[in-house]
Design a protein around this motif. Structure first.
Motif, mmCIF file in Angstrom:
data_model
loop_
_atom_site.group_PDB
_atom_site.id
_atom_site.type_symbol
_atom_site.label_atom_id
_atom_site.label_comp_id
_atom_site.label_asym_id
_atom_site.label_seq_id
_atom_site.Cartn_x
_atom_site.Cartn_y
_atom_site.Cartn_z
ATOM 1 N N ASN A 26 -0.811 -54.613 7.955
ATOM 2 C CA ASN A 26 -1.942 -55.520 7.742
ATOM 3 C C ASN A 26 -3.228 -54.802 8.118
ATOM 4 O O ASN A 26 -3.348 -54.274 9.230
ATOM 5 C CB ASN A 26 -1.784 -56.783 8.592
ATOM 6 C CG ASN A 26 -2.975 -57.720 8.468
ATOM 7 O OD1 ASN A 26 -3.673 -57.711 7.464
ATOM 8 N ND2 ASN A 26 -3.203 -58.528 9.497
ATOM 9 N N MET A 28 -7.439 -55.341 8.393
ATOM 10 C CA MET A 28 -8.519 -56.334 8.458
ATOM 11 C C MET A 28 -9.808 -55.629 8.053
ATOM 12 O O MET A 28 -10.229 -54.671 8.704
ATOM 13 C CB MET A 28 -8.600 -56.916 9.858
ATOM 14 C CG MET A 28 -7.299 -57.575 10.288
ATOM 15 S SD MET A 28 -7.155 -57.850 12.075
ATOM 16 C CE MET A 28 -8.432 -59.077 12.327
ATOM 17 N N THR A 30 -13.908 -55.510 5.987
ATOM 18 C CA THR A 30 -15.138 -56.171 5.546
ATOM 19 C C THR A 30 -15.881 -55.400 4.459
ATOM 20 O O THR A 30 -16.748 -55.951 3.809
ATOM 21 C CB THR A 30 -16.125 -56.389 6.704
ATOM 22 O OG1 THR A 30 -16.582 -55.119 7.189
ATOM 23 C CG2 THR A 30 -15.502 -57.179 7.823
ATOM 24 N N THR A 138 -12.999 -64.191 16.264
ATOM 25 C CA THR A 138 -13.954 -63.110 16.480
ATOM 26 C C THR A 138 -15.008 -63.558 17.484
ATOM 27 O O THR A 138 -15.346 -64.751 17.554
ATOM 28 C CB THR A 138 -14.643 -62.682 15.171
ATOM 29 O OG1 THR A 138 -15.373 -63.789 14.626
ATOM 30 C CG2 THR A 138 -13.624 -62.209 14.137
ATOM 31 N N TYR A 144 -13.608 -61.450 8.128
ATOM 32 C CA TYR A 144 -12.881 -60.319 7.565
ATOM 33 C C TYR A 144 -11.834 -60.865 6.606
ATOM 34 O O TYR A 144 -11.580 -62.078 6.572
ATOM 35 C CB TYR A 144 -12.196 -59.510 8.683
ATOM 36 C CG TYR A 144 -11.294 -60.351 9.559
ATOM 37 C CD1 TYR A 144 -9.959 -60.589 9.224
ATOM 38 C CD2 TYR A 144 -11.796 -60.953 10.719
ATOM 39 C CE1 TYR A 144 -9.142 -61.386 10.011
ATOM 40 C CE2 TYR A 144 -10.993 -61.753 11.510
ATOM 41 C CZ TYR A 144 -9.663 -61.955 11.167
ATOM 42 O OH TYR A 144 -8.863 -62.758 11.949
ATOM 43 N N GLU A 146 -7.696 -59.910 5.104
ATOM 44 C CA GLU A 146 -6.490 -59.187 5.486
ATOM 45 C C GLU A 146 -5.688 -58.795 4.248
ATOM 46 O O GLU A 146 -5.360 -59.649 3.425
ATOM 47 C CB GLU A 146 -5.619 -60.049 6.408
ATOM 48 C CG GLU A 146 -6.311 -60.450 7.708
ATOM 49 C CD GLU A 146 -5.455 -61.356 8.568
ATOM 50 O OE1 GLU A 146 -4.303 -61.652 8.166
ATOM 51 O OE2 GLU A 146 -5.926 -61.779 9.643
ATOM 52 N N TRP A 148 -2.144 -57.419 3.314
ATOM 53 C CA TRP A 148 -0.786 -57.268 3.842
ATOM 54 C C TRP A 148 0.116 -56.602 2.799
ATOM 55 O O TRP A 148 -0.058 -56.809 1.600
ATOM 56 C CB TRP A 148 -0.190 -58.625 4.185
ATOM 57 C CG TRP A 148 -0.821 -59.381 5.311
ATOM 58 C CD1 TRP A 148 -2.036 -60.014 5.306
ATOM 59 C CD2 TRP A 148 -0.276 -59.595 6.607
ATOM 60 N NE1 TRP A 148 -2.270 -60.610 6.513
ATOM 61 C CE2 TRP A 148 -1.203 -60.376 7.342
ATOM 62 C CE3 TRP A 148 0.924 -59.214 7.226
ATOM 63 C CZ2 TRP A 148 -0.968 -60.774 8.652
ATOM 64 C CZ3 TRP A 148 1.154 -59.611 8.531
ATOM 65 C CH2 TRP A 148 0.214 -60.376 9.239
#
Length: 278
Positions: A26, A28, A30, A138, A144, A146, A148
């Motif tokens: 995974n 994360m 931006t 956060t 963000y 994710e 996977w």
């Protein structure tokens, strides 16, 4: 010289009993901004997704519902600006071996490539542009998404993998960032491609995960109508505009290919004009 990196996860069962396993990677992300931009597009090559969870204010069906992708009931869910609340989904059937995203504010994108045979599990999660819960995850309320991936199809128990004593499971995936091509339509480990229609012109973009020289070729069913020598690197993507040939109908397809000097296909993508018109 390469912008991509390789991940090779592996799990083994060293015990004398079988074990049920959920095994995922995974990331994360931006894409160049402090928080996930509403101008982000998620590129998942599929026609349907399976909802894992959905927030109450998002107007989407709940767990285990199958919905169309990218457009569901008139909403383009590939565009983050249309997510009113959190959504997580799995992809039961893929038409290609990549996923990615593009932030139109920063002109940055990311690609993950993988083998569907080794790692058929794919999941996307994001909070939604107005979800109040993100502040619980956060420190400053930034968002963000994710990406996977793994050998399990879903998180649900029926998709657990059973490892017998001494058995193992693993796969290989590749990741790379790219920039400056105005979107993402197709990718493999070597290159990311975009092809967009702007009135009577095609906007063609190519980004590579390592420095490459080659030939960019555009074809319709009737003819090859564009060919150009190009030199591309992660720092210097290729972007050009090509007139649409006269006489094409919305049902006609256009293919874009990036070839080596010897004619080997590095990346190739085909789409109908009607799809480009949206």
């Amino acid at each position: 010289d390469c912008a991509y990196f390789t991940v090779r996860p592996r799990a083994e069962n060293p015990t004398d009993r079988s074990a049920r396993v959920q095994f995922w990677t995974n990331a994360m992300v931006t894409l160049g901004s402090h928080s996930l931009s509403p101008s982000t597009e998620f590129v998942y090559p599929t026609a349907q997704v399976l909802v894992h969870s959905a927030g109450p204010d998002g107007g989407l069906p709940g767990e285990r519902s199958m919905i169309s992708w990218p457009v569901w009931e008139g909403r383009d869910l590939s565009r983050y600006e249309n997510w009113g609340d959190w959504l997580g989904f799995f992809v039961p059937q893929f038409s290609d071996e990549f996923v990615g995203a593009y932030n139109y504010d920063t002109d940055l994108g990311v690609v993950r490539t993988f083998s569907r045979q080794e790692a058929p599990g794919v999941k996307l999660f994001a909070w939604g542009v107005s979800s109040p819960l993100v502040s619980e995850y956060t420190d400053d309320g930034s968002q963000y998404f994710e990406i996977w991936g793994g050998p399990n199809l879903t998180f649900w128990p029926e998709d657990d993998i059973v490892l017998q004593p001494g058995d193992g499971v693993g796969w290989t995936e590749h990741w790379y960032p790219f920039q400056g091509i105005g979107g993402l339509d197709y990718a493999n480990r070597q290159a990311a491609v975009t092809l967009r229609l702007d009135q009577s012109s095609l906007e063609v973009g190519l980004a590579t995960s390592a420095p490459r020289g080659g030939v960019m070729v555009l074809r319709s069913a009737q003819e090859e109508f564009f060919r150009q020598q190009v030199s591309v690197s992660p720092e210097a993507p290729y972007l050009t505009t090509v007139p649409v040939p006269s006489g094409l109908t919305p049902q006609d397809s256009i293919s874009i290919s990036f070839l080596t000097a010897d004619g080997e296909v590095v990346a190739s993508y085909e789409v109908s004009l009607s799809a480009l018109e949206g």
